[in-house]
Scaffold this motif. Sequence first.
Motif, PDB file in Angstrom:
ATOM      1  N   TYR A   1       0.827  -1.211   0.000  1.00 29.08           N
ATOM      2  CA  TYR A   1       0.000   0.000   0.000  1.00 29.08           C
ATOM      3  C   TYR A   1       0.861   1.261   0.000  1.00 29.08           C
ATOM      4  O   TYR A   1       0.610   2.215  -0.747  1.00 29.08           O
ATOM      5  CB  TYR A   1      -0.923  -0.036   1.214  1.00 29.08           C
ATOM      6  N   VAL A   2       1.887   1.283   0.836  1.00 26.76           N
ATOM      7  CA  VAL A   2       2.758   2.461   0.897  1.00 26.76           C
ATOM      8  C   VAL A   2       3.542   2.622  -0.396  1.00 26.76           C
ATOM      9  O   VAL A   2       3.684   3.732  -0.926  1.00 26.76           O
ATOM     10  CB  VAL A   2       3.707   2.356   2.109  1.00 26.76           C
ATOM     11  N   GLN A   3       4.032   1.519  -0.942  1.00 24.42           N
ATOM     12  CA  GLN A   3       4.888   1.593  -2.126  1.00 24.42           C
ATOM     13  C   GLN A   3       4.104   1.758  -3.415  1.00 24.42           C
ATOM     14  O   GLN A   3       4.536   2.497  -4.321  1.00 24.42           O
ATOM     15  CB  GLN A   3       5.756   0.330  -2.206  1.00 24.42           C
ATOM     16  N   ASN A   4       2.941   1.120  -3.498  1.00 22.79           N
ATOM     17  CA  ASN A   4       2.238   1.056  -4.783  1.00 22.79           C
ATOM     18  C   ASN A   4       0.810   1.552  -4.763  1.00 22.79           C
ATOM     19  O   ASN A   4       0.192   1.656  -5.829  1.00 22.79           O
ATOM     20  CB  ASN A   4       2.239  -0.403  -5.294  1.00 22.79           C
ATOM     21  N   GLY A   5       0.250   1.847  -3.584  1.00 21.96           N
ATOM     22  CA  GLY A   5      -1.167   2.187  -3.512  1.00 21.96           C
ATOM     23  C   GLY A   5      -1.468   3.580  -3.019  1.00 21.96           C
ATOM     24  O   GLY A   5      -2.615   3.876  -2.675  1.00 21.96           O
ATOM     25  N   GLY A   6      -0.473   4.447  -2.955  1.00 18.19           N
ATOM     26  CA  GLY A   6      -0.712   5.811  -2.508  1.00 18.19           C
ATOM     27  C   GLY A   6      -0.598   6.001  -1.014  1.00 18.19           C
ATOM     28  O   GLY A   6      -0.828   7.110  -0.509  1.00 18.19           O
ATOM     29  N   GLY A   7      -0.227   4.969  -0.269  1.00 13.67           N
ATOM     30  CA  GLY A   7      -0.175   5.065   1.178  1.00 13.67           C
ATOM     31  C   GLY A   7       0.911   5.983   1.703  1.00 13.67           C
ATOM     32  O   GLY A   7       0.819   6.463   2.837  1.00 13.67           O
ATOM     33  N   ALA A   8       1.943   6.243   0.917  1.00 13.69           N
ATOM     34  CA  ALA A   8       3.042   7.086   1.387  1.00 13.69           C
ATOM     35  C   ALA A   8       2.563   8.473   1.781  1.00 13.69           C
ATOM     36  O   ALA A   8       3.173   9.133   2.634  1.00 13.69           O
ATOM     37  CB  ALA A   8       4.125   7.184   0.311  1.00 13.69           C
ATOM     38  N   ALA A   9       1.464   8.940   1.197  1.00 10.60           N
ATOM     39  CA  ALA A   9       0.958  10.280   1.487  1.00 10.60           C
ATOM     40  C   ALA A   9       0.125  10.336   2.754  1.00 10.60           C
ATOM     41  O   ALA A   9      -0.060  11.423   3.316  1.00 10.60           O
ATOM     42  CB  ALA A   9       0.130  10.783   0.300  1.00 10.60           C
ATOM     43  N   VAL A  10      -0.380   9.200   3.229  1.00 10.80           N
ATOM     44  CA  VAL A  10      -1.326   9.227   4.356  1.00 10.80           C
ATOM     45  C   VAL A  10      -0.887   8.378   5.530  1.00 10.80           C
ATOM     46  O   VAL A  10      -1.600   8.272   6.522  1.00 10.80           O
ATOM     47  CB  VAL A  10      -2.739   8.792   3.897  1.00 10.80           C
ATOM     48  N   VAL A  11       0.283   7.767   5.454  1.00  9.07           N
ATOM     49  CA  VAL A  11       0.793   6.932   6.541  1.00  9.07           C
ATOM     50  C   VAL A  11       2.011   7.627   7.143  1.00  9.07           C
ATOM     51  O   VAL A  11       2.970   7.934   6.435  1.00  9.07           O
ATOM     52  CB  VAL A  11       1.178   5.527   6.038  1.00  9.07           C
ATOM     53  N   SER A  12       1.971   7.887   8.443  1.00 12.77           N
ATOM     54  CA  SER A  12       3.120   8.516   9.099  1.00 12.77           C
ATOM     55  C   SER A  12       4.132   7.484   9.579  1.00 12.77           C
ATOM     56  O   SER A  12       5.341   7.670   9.416  1.00 12.77           O
ATOM     57  CB  SER A  12       2.648   9.369  10.277  1.00 12.77           C
ATOM     58  N   HIS A  13       3.643   6.401  10.175  1.00 14.05           N
ATOM     59  CA  HIS A  13       4.489   5.353  10.739  1.00 14.05           C
ATOM     60  C   HIS A  13       3.933   3.995  10.322  1.00 14.05           C
ATOM     61  O   HIS A  13       2.713   3.800  10.306  1.00 14.05           O
ATOM     62  CB  HIS A  13       4.507   5.403  12.267  1.00 14.05           C
ATOM     63  N   ALA A  14       4.827   3.075  10.012  1.00 11.50           N
ATOM     64  CA  ALA A  14       4.448   1.699   9.696  1.00 11.50           C
ATOM     65  C   ALA A  14       5.265   0.767  10.579  1.00 11.50           C
ATOM     66  O   ALA A  14       6.505   0.850  10.599  1.00 11.50           O
ATOM     67  CB  ALA A  14       4.682   1.384   8.233  1.00 11.50           C
ATOM     68  N   ILE A  15       4.569  -0.101  11.309  1.00 11.11           N
ATOM     69  CA  ILE A  15       5.207  -1.010  12.259  1.00 11.11           C
ATOM     70  C   ILE A  15       4.877  -2.435  11.849  1.00 11.11           C
ATOM     71  O   ILE A  15       3.704  -2.801  11.733  1.00 11.11           O
ATOM     72  CB  ILE A  15       4.724  -0.726  13.693  1.00 11.11           C
ATOM     73  N   LEU A  16       5.909  -3.245  11.646  1.00 11.27           N
ATOM     74  CA  LEU A  16       5.736  -4.609  11.154  1.00 11.27           C
ATOM     75  C   LEU A  16       6.278  -5.587  12.185  1.00 11.27           C
ATOM     76  O   LEU A  16       7.489  -5.623  12.440  1.00 11.27           O
ATOM     77  CB  LEU A  16       6.475  -4.801   9.825  1.00 11.27           C
TER      78      LEU A  16
END
Length: 467
Positions: free
Chosen positions: A125-140
């Motif tokens: 989502y962050v890389q290919n679905g536009g998530g980079a604009a709306v996600v501040s932190h991603a925890i895996l």
Amino acid sequence: MTTRRDLLGASAATALLAACASPTPSMQDKPPIVFVHGNGDSASIWLTTVWRFESNGWPRERLHAIDVPYPLARDDDARPQPGRTSTAEHMAYLKSEVEKVLSASGARQVVLVANSRGGYAVRNYVQNGGGAAVVSHAILGGTPNHGVWADPAYLPGSEFNGAGPFLTALNAPKDAAGDEVTGPVKWLTIRSDNNDKYAQPDGQWIGRRGQPTHVTAEGPALKGATNVVIPRLDHRETAFSPAAFDAMHRFITGRAPATLEVVPEDRVLLQGKVTGLGLSSTDAASGSYANNLPLPGARLEVYAIDPATGERRGGPVHAQTVGPGGAWGPLATTRDTRHEFVVAAPGYATTHIYRSPFPRSSTLVNLRPERLPEADRAAPAVAIMNRPRGYLDPARDRMAFDGQSPPPGALPGAGVATSRLKPAGPARPIVAEFNGERVVGRTWPDTGIRTGPGPWMIDVTVLELHD
């Protein structure tokens, strides 16, 4: 792979996260968090993590755990498979849920927290679905970012193959430094030192004992992320344990949580969803697969029980027939009351679910009746000890099931989450114990009363740990 940001142990992780947490929403403006479960799981697995965030001041309405309708991955990502999702479908569902949360909260950005396969959807989502604009932190937590195996000859189209097209594309360098993560999102991975069943050099836990996987314990780490290593955690504990919560909270806020405990509420309101199992063949047991679709028409009864014996204290405190959406509840109760949840539906065994008391309210009390495998169909009764948020490791944990320690089927190496018994004789108390948590239920010998076709539709006892 090991990067300069890798650290070993909780104390080192504490120092790192305090230093690396960059400008974030203030503690007064808790960001919305979207929790993404793993392969075959449901939103309910985040129950205790949500409680811990609430106990540290997060508003309940800003904590959203998604329920992927078909949570299992395809064997080959490019080929449709009944009851399973592709990486594209998985990502699209996450995107739609994030958009709902943004709209409802009015926030500009969300935090994404994922376990295992859920991390693939987050990265996609962050890389290919536009998530980079709306996600501040991603925890895996425990996401096998370099594959559960990395072998072009074994299930080459699987999203879990580190040498396959999906992970190869996700892990391609994003900049001159060779970072594998997509900015400007801030990334945290949490992994075990060597106890994650899906980050092992040997293929034991994927049915290929003695064959190399070509991955190591470092497989969940990502170059360019903050990579935290917490010793002894198993695959699920990398997302659901108190230590994992501590790392999450520090990364989001730059501060230690006020507590790692779940702070009780005086008034407890429980609700959730009743879901079933799909069918991939005409055999209702061997052809079933997990899904999170509602089970309309199921009958639910809830009883208050004696904490020492599991005996019911009077009639049902809640009863309903489940509607088209699968929702059940609400049930008003107290934080000290123990309950028996009874789910009955045609084609399923009547399932009696026992848990520890609920110290806080929750909308994530999801229930699923059992289907029995062939080996259990002639049993006088069936009892299951289930640890959804971790595994049963006799080499590490203190546990017993109906007085048997270790529980039957529990294996060293933190790879088994359930234990099954077939108790004979009249109805009686049965106890599951794990590192201090004690769940008491009752056995339900076959009475000859059927809830569906076939002589194997006996009642099942499930003792499920909050843990």
